[in-house]
Design a protein around this motif. Structure first.
Motif, PDB file in Angstrom:
ATOM      1  N   HIS A  31      44.162  55.909   4.687  1.00 54.05           N
ATOM      2  CA  HIS A  31      45.203  56.924   4.516  1.00 54.05           C
ATOM      3  C   HIS A  31      44.850  57.850   3.353  1.00 54.05           C
ATOM      4  O   HIS A  31      44.996  59.065   3.450  1.00 54.05           O
ATOM      5  N   TYR A  32      44.391  57.277   2.276  1.00 51.12           N
ATOM      6  CA  TYR A  32      44.007  58.049   1.097  1.00 51.12           C
ATOM      7  C   TYR A  32      42.881  59.026   1.436  1.00 51.12           C
ATOM      8  O   TYR A  32      42.910  60.187   1.034  1.00 51.12           O
ATOM      9  N   LEU A  33      41.907  58.549   2.196  1.00 48.93           N
ATOM     10  CA  LEU A  33      40.758  59.392   2.538  1.00 48.93           C
ATOM     11  C   LEU A  33      41.141  60.594   3.390  1.00 48.93           C
ATOM     12  O   LEU A  33      40.444  61.604   3.378  1.00 48.93           O
ATOM     13  N   CYS A  34      42.248  60.497   4.107  1.00 52.36           N
ATOM     14  CA  CYS A  34      42.716  61.622   4.916  1.00 52.36           C
ATOM     15  C   CYS A  34      43.160  62.795   4.058  1.00 52.36           C
ATOM     16  O   CYS A  34      43.226  63.923   4.548  1.00 52.36           O
ATOM     17  N   CYS A  35      43.490  62.531   2.813  1.00 50.69           N
ATOM     18  CA  CYS A  35      44.159  63.535   1.979  1.00 50.69           C
ATOM     19  C   CYS A  35      43.362  63.989   0.771  1.00 50.69           C
ATOM     20  O   CYS A  35      43.900  64.704  -0.075  1.00 50.69           O
ATOM     21  N   VAL A  36      42.132  63.592   0.657  1.00 47.94           N
ATOM     22  CA  VAL A  36      41.394  63.915  -0.563  1.00 47.94           C
ATOM     23  C   VAL A  36      40.179  64.782  -0.267  1.00 47.94           C
ATOM     24  O   VAL A  36      39.707  64.873   0.869  1.00 47.94           O
ATOM     25  N   SER A  37      39.672  65.376  -1.312  1.00 45.92           N
ATOM     26  CA  SER A  37      38.494  66.238  -1.209  1.00 45.92           C
ATOM     27  C   SER A  37      37.215  65.393  -1.202  1.00 45.92           C
ATOM     28  O   SER A  37      37.234  64.224  -1.577  1.00 45.92           O
ATOM     29  N   PRO A  38      36.104  66.010  -0.804  1.00 39.73           N
ATOM     30  CA  PRO A  38      34.825  65.276  -0.850  1.00 39.73           C
ATOM     31  C   PRO A  38      34.483  64.768  -2.257  1.00 39.73           C
ATOM     32  O   PRO A  38      33.880  63.709  -2.399  1.00 39.73           O
ATOM     33  N   GLU A  39      34.877  65.506  -3.284  1.00 39.06           N
ATOM     34  CA  GLU A  39      34.610  65.070  -4.651  1.00 39.06           C
ATOM     35  C   GLU A  39      35.369  63.782  -4.976  1.00 39.06           C
ATOM     36  O   GLU A  39      34.864  62.899  -5.666  1.00 39.06           O
ATOM     37  N   GLN A  40      36.589  63.678  -4.469  1.00 35.65           N
ATOM     38  CA  GLN A  40      37.372  62.471  -4.709  1.00 35.65           C
ATOM     39  C   GLN A  40      36.816  61.290  -3.920  1.00 35.65           C
ATOM     40  O   GLN A  40      36.852  60.158  -4.385  1.00 35.65           O
ATOM     41  N   ILE A  41      36.305  61.569  -2.742  1.00 30.92           N
ATOM     42  CA  ILE A  41      35.652  60.511  -1.963  1.00 30.92           C
ATOM     43  C   ILE A  41      34.405  60.037  -2.701  1.00 30.92           C
ATOM     44  O   ILE A  41      34.130  58.840  -2.780  1.00 30.92           O
ATOM     45  N   GLN A  42      33.667  60.980  -3.278  1.00 30.30           N
ATOM     46  CA  GLN A  42      32.467  60.617  -4.036  1.00 30.30           C
ATOM     47  C   GLN A  42      32.822  59.707  -5.209  1.00 30.30           C
ATOM     48  O   GLN A  42      32.076  58.788  -5.539  1.00 30.30           O
ATOM     49  N   LEU A  43      33.983  59.932  -5.812  1.00 34.76           N
ATOM     50  CA  LEU A  43      34.417  59.067  -6.906  1.00 34.76           C
ATOM     51  C   LEU A  43      34.582  57.628  -6.431  1.00 34.76           C
ATOM     52  O   LEU A  43      34.174  56.695  -7.122  1.00 34.76           O
ATOM     53  N   LEU A  44      35.149  57.442  -5.231  1.00 33.81           N
ATOM     54  CA  LEU A  44      35.291  56.084  -4.684  1.00 33.81           C
ATOM     55  C   LEU A  44      33.920  55.454  -4.458  1.00 33.81           C
ATOM     56  O   LEU A  44      33.727  54.263  -4.680  1.00 33.81           O
ATOM     57  N   VAL A  45      32.980  56.268  -4.005  1.00 34.80           N
ATOM     58  CA  VAL A  45      31.613  55.767  -3.814  1.00 34.80           C
ATOM     59  C   VAL A  45      31.014  55.391  -5.166  1.00 34.80           C
ATOM     60  O   VAL A  45      30.405  54.330  -5.313  1.00 34.80           O
ATOM     61  N   ASP A  46      31.215  56.263  -6.166  1.00 41.38           N
ATOM     62  CA  ASP A  46      30.690  55.984  -7.506  1.00 41.38           C
ATOM     63  C   ASP A  46      31.301  54.723  -8.109  1.00 41.38           C
ATOM     64  O   ASP A  46      30.654  54.019  -8.881  1.00 41.38           O
ATOM     65  N   GLU A  47      32.538  54.433  -7.750  1.00 41.01           N
ATOM     66  CA  GLU A  47      33.219  53.225  -8.242  1.00 41.01           C
ATOM     67  C   GLU A  47      32.927  52.005  -7.358  1.00 41.01           C
ATOM     68  O   GLU A  47      33.558  50.964  -7.497  1.00 41.01           O
ATOM     69  N   ASN A  48      31.998  52.146  -6.417  1.00 37.68           N
ATOM     70  CA  ASN A  48      31.542  51.067  -5.529  1.00 37.68           C
ATOM     71  C   ASN A  48      32.588  50.586  -4.536  1.00 37.68           C
ATOM     72  O   ASN A  48      32.456  49.491  -3.981  1.00 37.68           O
ATOM     73  N   ALA A  50      33.111  51.774  -1.588  1.00 36.65           N
ATOM     74  CA  ALA A  50      32.454  51.730  -0.276  1.00 36.65           C
ATOM     75  C   ALA A  50      31.724  50.402  -0.086  1.00 36.65           C
ATOM     76  O   ALA A  50      31.744  49.825   1.004  1.00 36.65           O
ATOM     77  N   ASP A  51      31.104  49.908  -1.142  1.00 32.81           N
ATOM     78  CA  ASP A  51      30.408  48.623  -1.058  1.00 32.81           C
ATOM     79  C   ASP A  51      31.377  47.487  -0.726  1.00 32.81           C
ATOM     80  O   ASP A  51      31.081  46.625   0.094  1.00 32.81           O
ATOM     81  N   TYR A  52      32.539  47.499  -1.375  1.00 34.20           N
ATOM     82  CA  TYR A  52      33.561  46.492  -1.097  1.00 34.20           C
ATOM     83  C   TYR A  52      33.995  46.569   0.371  1.00 34.20           C
ATOM     84  O   TYR A  52      34.085  45.547   1.053  1.00 34.20           O
ATOM     85  N   VAL A  53      34.266  47.791   0.841  1.00 36.47           N
ATOM     86  CA  VAL A  53      34.745  47.985   2.216  1.00 36.47           C
ATOM     87  C   VAL A  53      33.700  47.516   3.216  1.00 36.47           C
ATOM     88  O   VAL A  53      34.012  46.760   4.146  1.00 36.47           O
ATOM     89  N   PHE A  54      32.465  47.938   3.044  1.00 32.53           N
ATOM     90  CA  PHE A  54      31.418  47.542   3.987  1.00 32.53           C
ATOM     91  C   PHE A  54      31.177  46.038   3.979  1.00 32.53           C
ATOM     92  O   PHE A  54      30.911  45.436   5.011  1.00 32.53           O
ATOM     93  N   GLU A  55      31.287  45.430   2.818  1.00 31.22           N
ATOM     94  CA  GLU A  55      31.099  43.980   2.745  1.00 31.22           C
ATOM     95  C   GLU A  55      32.221  43.236   3.471  1.00 31.22           C
ATOM     96  O   GLU A  55      31.975  42.253   4.174  1.00 31.22           O
TER      97      GLU A  55
END
Length: 83
Positions: A31-48, A50-55
Motif C-alpha cells: 500500500h505504501y509503495l502505491c503512494c510514494v516516489s521512486p526516491e522514497q522507494i530507493q530509501l526502502l531499498v537502502d534500508e534493506n 527489499a531484502d527482508y521482503v524477498f527473504e
C-alpha cells in the motif's frame, strides 16, 4: 525523515515468527509503495527492506506463485487509493 521511520518500523514485524504479522506487514508495504516516489522507494531499498521482503517470500515458498495487485499497472485502482 518519516520514510526512515516507516522503514525502521516495518523491520520488526517482517522478522516476526508469526506469518500473519508478516503478511499484514507486506500488505502495508505494498500500500505504501502505491503512494510514494521512486526516491522514497530507493530509501526502502537502502534500508534493506527489499531484502527482508524477498527473504520472506523465498522462505515461505510464495515465490512460486505469488502475485499481488500492486504489481499491476492499475495498482492504485486495485486498492481504491487516491495518493
Amino acid at each position: 525523515m518519516i520514510n526512515v521511520l516507516f522503514a525502521e518500523s516495518v523491520k520488526g514485524p517482517l522478522l516476526s515468527s508469526d506469518t500473519q504479522i508478516q503478511i499484514s506487514t507486506l500488505h502495508l508495504i505494498f500500500h505504501y509503495l502505491c503512494c510514494v516516489s521512486p526516491e522514497q522507494i530507493q530509501l526502502l531499498v537502502d534500508e534493506n527492506i527489499a531484502d527482508y521482503v524477498f527473504e520472506i517470500i523465498r522462505l515461505s515458498g510464495w515465490y512460486q506463485y505469488y502475485t499481488h495487485p500492486v504489481c499491476n499497472n492499475n495498482r492504485a485502482r486495485c486498492y481504491n487509493l487516491s495518493c
